[in-house]
Design a protein around this motif. Sequence first.
Motif, PDB file in Angstrom:
ATOM      1  N   GLY A  35       2.028   5.919  -3.465  1.00  0.00           N
ATOM      2  CA  GLY A  35       3.062   6.646  -4.226  1.00  0.00           C
ATOM      3  C   GLY A  35       2.237   6.835  -5.597  1.00  0.00           C
ATOM      4  N   GLU A  36       1.838   5.578  -6.241  1.00  0.00           N
ATOM      5  CA  GLU A  36       1.228   5.723  -7.568  1.00  0.00           C
ATOM      6  C   GLU A  36       0.068   6.705  -7.603  1.00  0.00           C
ATOM      7  OE1 GLU A  36       0.150   1.639  -8.235  1.00  0.00           O
ATOM      8  OE2 GLU A  36       2.240   1.146  -8.262  1.00  0.00           O
ATOM      9  N   ALA A  37      -0.695   6.857  -6.622  1.00  0.00           N
ATOM     10  CA  ALA A  37      -1.887   7.596  -6.814  1.00  0.00           C
ATOM     11  C   ALA A  37      -1.331   9.141  -6.716  1.00  0.00           C
ATOM     12  CB  ALA A  37      -2.897   7.459  -5.413  1.00  0.00           C
ATOM     13  N   CYS A  38      -0.399   9.345  -5.701  1.00  0.00           N
ATOM     14  CA  CYS A  38       0.046  10.763  -5.484  1.00  0.00           C
ATOM     15  C   CYS A  38       0.698  11.342  -6.717  1.00  0.00           C
ATOM     16  CB  CYS A  38       1.165  10.752  -4.525  1.00  0.00           C
ATOM     17  SG  CYS A  38       0.478  10.875  -2.766  1.00  0.00           S
ATOM     18  N   ARG A  39       1.253  10.374  -7.784  1.00  0.00           N
ATOM     19  CA  ARG A  39       1.930  10.849  -8.967  1.00  0.00           C
ATOM     20  C   ARG A  39       0.696  11.541  -9.674  1.00  0.00           C
ATOM     21  NH1 ARG A  39       5.517   6.751  -7.783  1.00  0.00           N
ATOM     22  NH2 ARG A  39       4.482   5.110  -8.795  1.00  0.00           N
ATOM     23  N   LEU A  40      -0.603  10.886  -9.829  1.00  0.00           N
ATOM     24  CA  LEU A  40      -1.672  11.452 -10.402  1.00  0.00           C
ATOM     25  C   LEU A  40      -1.746  13.061 -10.173  1.00  0.00           C
ATOM     26  CD1 LEU A  40      -3.972   8.450 -10.859  1.00  0.00           C
ATOM     27  CD2 LEU A  40      -2.181   9.173 -12.587  1.00  0.00           C
ATOM     28  N   LEU A  41      -1.618  13.211  -8.843  1.00  0.00           N
ATOM     29  CA  LEU A  41      -1.795  14.564  -8.218  1.00  0.00           C
ATOM     30  C   LEU A  41      -0.780  15.668  -8.535  1.00  0.00           C
ATOM     31  CD1 LEU A  41      -2.729  13.381  -4.696  1.00  0.00           C
ATOM     32  CD2 LEU A  41      -4.561  14.242  -6.553  1.00  0.00           C
ATOM     33  N   LEU A  42       0.108  15.254  -9.522  1.00  0.00           N
ATOM     34  CA  LEU A  42       1.133  16.411  -9.657  1.00  0.00           C
ATOM     35  C   LEU A  42       0.832  17.231 -10.931  1.00  0.00           C
ATOM     36  CD1 LEU A  42       4.368  13.929  -9.439  1.00  0.00           C
ATOM     37  CD2 LEU A  42       3.481  15.744  -7.930  1.00  0.00           C
ATOM     38  N   GLU A  43      -0.171  16.838 -11.671  1.00  0.00           N
ATOM     39  CA  GLU A  43      -0.741  17.449 -12.913  1.00  0.00           C
ATOM     40  C   GLU A  43      -1.667  18.716 -12.294  1.00  0.00           C
ATOM     41  OE1 GLU A  43      -2.031  15.818 -16.804  1.00  0.00           O
ATOM     42  OE2 GLU A  43      -3.797  16.160 -15.816  1.00  0.00           O
TER      43      GLU A  43
ATOM     44  N   ASP B  90       0.787  -1.285  -0.015  1.00  0.00           N
ATOM     45  CA  ASP B  90      -0.047  -0.080  -0.015  1.00  0.00           C
ATOM     46  C   ASP B  90       0.883   1.309  -0.006  1.00  0.00           C
ATOM     47  OD1 ASP B  90      -2.261  -1.055   0.013  1.00  0.00           O
ATOM     48  OD2 ASP B  90      -2.864  -1.264   1.979  1.00  0.00           O
ATOM     49  N   VAL B  91       1.940   1.117   0.388  1.00  0.00           N
ATOM     50  CA  VAL B  91       3.013   2.287   0.337  1.00  0.00           C
ATOM     51  C   VAL B  91       3.151   2.691  -1.001  1.00  0.00           C
ATOM     52  CG1 VAL B  91       5.304   3.351   0.754  1.00  0.00           C
ATOM     53  CG2 VAL B  91       4.184   1.932   2.507  1.00  0.00           C
TER      54      VAL B  91
ATOM     55  N   ALA C  64      -8.079  12.126 -10.037  1.00  0.00           N
ATOM     56  CA  ALA C  64      -7.144  11.821  -9.191  1.00  0.00           C
ATOM     57  C   ALA C  64      -7.510  11.755  -7.910  1.00  0.00           C
ATOM     58  CB  ALA C  64      -6.062  12.971  -9.446  1.00  0.00           C
ATOM     59  N   PHE C  65      -8.312  12.687  -7.442  1.00  0.00           N
ATOM     60  CA  PHE C  65      -8.972  12.519  -6.030  1.00  0.00           C
ATOM     61  C   PHE C  65      -9.785  11.075  -5.790  1.00  0.00           C
ATOM     62  CE2 PHE C  65      -9.385  17.332  -6.614  1.00  0.00           C
ATOM     63  CZ  PHE C  65      -8.194  17.540  -6.170  1.00  0.00           C
ATOM     64  N   VAL C  66     -10.484  10.742  -6.943  1.00  0.00           N
ATOM     65  CA  VAL C  66     -11.237   9.693  -6.659  1.00  0.00           C
ATOM     66  C   VAL C  66     -10.146   8.245  -6.386  1.00  0.00           C
ATOM     67  CG1 VAL C  66     -12.883   7.939  -7.787  1.00  0.00           C
ATOM     68  CG2 VAL C  66     -13.319  10.253  -7.927  1.00  0.00           C
ATOM     69  N   GLN C  67      -9.039   8.516  -7.273  1.00  0.00           N
ATOM     70  CA  GLN C  67      -8.024   7.355  -7.101  1.00  0.00           C
ATOM     71  C   GLN C  67      -7.572   7.090  -5.877  1.00  0.00           C
ATOM     72  OE1 GLN C  67      -7.509   5.436  -9.691  1.00  0.00           O
ATOM     73  NE2 GLN C  67      -5.557   4.502  -9.612  1.00  0.00           N
ATOM     74  N   LEU C  68      -6.971   8.494  -5.346  1.00  0.00           N
ATOM     75  CA  LEU C  68      -6.426   8.544  -4.077  1.00  0.00           C
ATOM     76  C   LEU C  68      -7.385   7.991  -3.096  1.00  0.00           C
ATOM     77  CD1 LEU C  68      -4.091   9.428  -2.185  1.00  0.00           C
ATOM     78  CD2 LEU C  68      -5.171  11.647  -2.199  1.00  0.00           C
ATOM     79  N   SER C  69      -8.539   8.454  -3.229  1.00  0.00           N
ATOM     80  CA  SER C  69      -9.665   7.986  -2.233  1.00  0.00           C
ATOM     81  C   SER C  69      -9.800   6.414  -1.959  1.00  0.00           C
ATOM     82  CB  SER C  69     -10.903   8.650  -2.457  1.00  0.00           C
ATOM     83  OG  SER C  69     -11.924   8.303  -1.593  1.00  0.00           O
ATOM     84  N   GLY C  70      -9.553   6.015  -3.510  1.00  0.00           N
ATOM     85  CA  GLY C  70      -9.737   4.647  -3.486  1.00  0.00           C
ATOM     86  C   GLY C  70      -8.751   3.880  -2.729  1.00  0.00           C
TER      87      GLY C  70
END
Length: 493
Positions: free
Chosen positions: A222-230, A217-218, A279-285
């Motif tokens: 990290g993968e989800a956070c990369r989507l938030l860089l845009e 999950d770590v 990206a928020f939905v992805q992080l929430s998941g």
Amino acid sequence: MTATVTGPHRVEHDLLGDREVPAEAYYGVHTLRAVENFPITGTPISAHTELVVALACVKQAAAQANHELGLLDRRRADAIVRACQEIRAGHLHDEFVVDVIQGGAGTSSNMNANEVVANRALELLGHPRGHYAELHPLEHVNLSQSTNDAYPTAVRIALQIGARQLRTTLTVLADAFSAKVVEFAPVVKMGRTQLQDAVPMTLGQEFGAFAVTIREDVERLGEACRLLLEINLGGTAIGTGLNAPEQYAATVCARLRDLTDLPLTTAVDLVEATWDVGAFVQLSGVLKRIAVKLSKICNDLRLLSSGPRTGLGEINLPAVQAGSSIMPGKVNPVIPEAVNQVAFRVIGHDTTVTLAAEGGQLQLNAFEPVIAHSLLDSLSLLTSACWTLTERCVTGITANADHLRHGVAHSIGTVTALNPSIGYTAATAVAAEALATGRGVRELVLERGLLSEAELDLLLSPERLALGPAGPGPFGGGQPTEGTSVTQRVSGS
């Protein structure tokens, strides 16, 4: 409800008219109206320190970009930058007073930031608060911006800050479980499926699986956070960039990268990026996934430690407080219980994020405030829960090794290991008789002449049973391979 100012005040003006604002306040009329309009949760945005810092980063980067492009003079730009630096350092956070739940797609949060930055910048220039002819919250602090690009960008930066903290505490928790792999490597026990005896394993294997799943999950976080860089900063109201110069988006993104040390990029399609909250939905998941796994682990810890006399009683959790006001001597698994409740809250937040994301319409999602609040609250809760679980529970867990060995010796689950040698039918008959009579598997096999004592010694060795076909390792459960510690293998290092 309209607030009444009874002490010293200043008068500010907006679209709806004049209002009295407390003289000592760094916020202004827009913030005042938002406080009156949204007495919803009683939780101000200052509860999310990361968001306040992120808003200051956006305002500072914008001032620097506007000066670089010739839109803002050096004197005002420097004052705005200094005010933002103070906020990023932790000052004036109590001036961010609007409620976390608000209408307007974050406009109130953006206005709050504009006014606090403007009034502190005015002080730095030697002017009183509210003297906006010299430096204005919208004309200067909000220059080349809209709430619709400034606020989502700040939310993304805030989530990066919160996620970084969660990744750290998750890693610490995984390390604590890895330490137990080493400690519990020699402890043999019965594994269970559907709460029934299955086959032997080691307690180290059980705790090793906890470590592995948390480290997974770590990586997912990290993968989800990369989507938030845009980011969509520079798109202004709906992504067309209206009222921002041509080079603004690239310039402000570069300044923001410098401030945050994040590899931020400007979205290719700013119109799409302004309404898209995927990206928020992805992080929430991912946060829900973490919560579900943590809750499952805590369920196991509570079950394995149940008792102390009439439960499984395989492990002991640290006793951290008395468990009952009526039952003397009772100690409850309160730390795992607390983490379970955090998980329930995070799962609920995921539902909120999902509905808010689906509810967006046309060129903007109006519900980003509740998305931001839900995600930031989940990150904070999970971070605190992981830290508490590590420090107050996992590091102090001990094993009841004798009790576990006794369970292996008397379990009919060991008969599974005899299938290849005596066949499934014979093994089933032995298991059925053992269960009916209470006699041991070993005794019955010898009595029936199915195997010799030497063969049984080999096949039913607890250590061999726990190793299984996978051999040594966190999944095979035996001793470390030469030159590699169990901790290293669990962590992948």
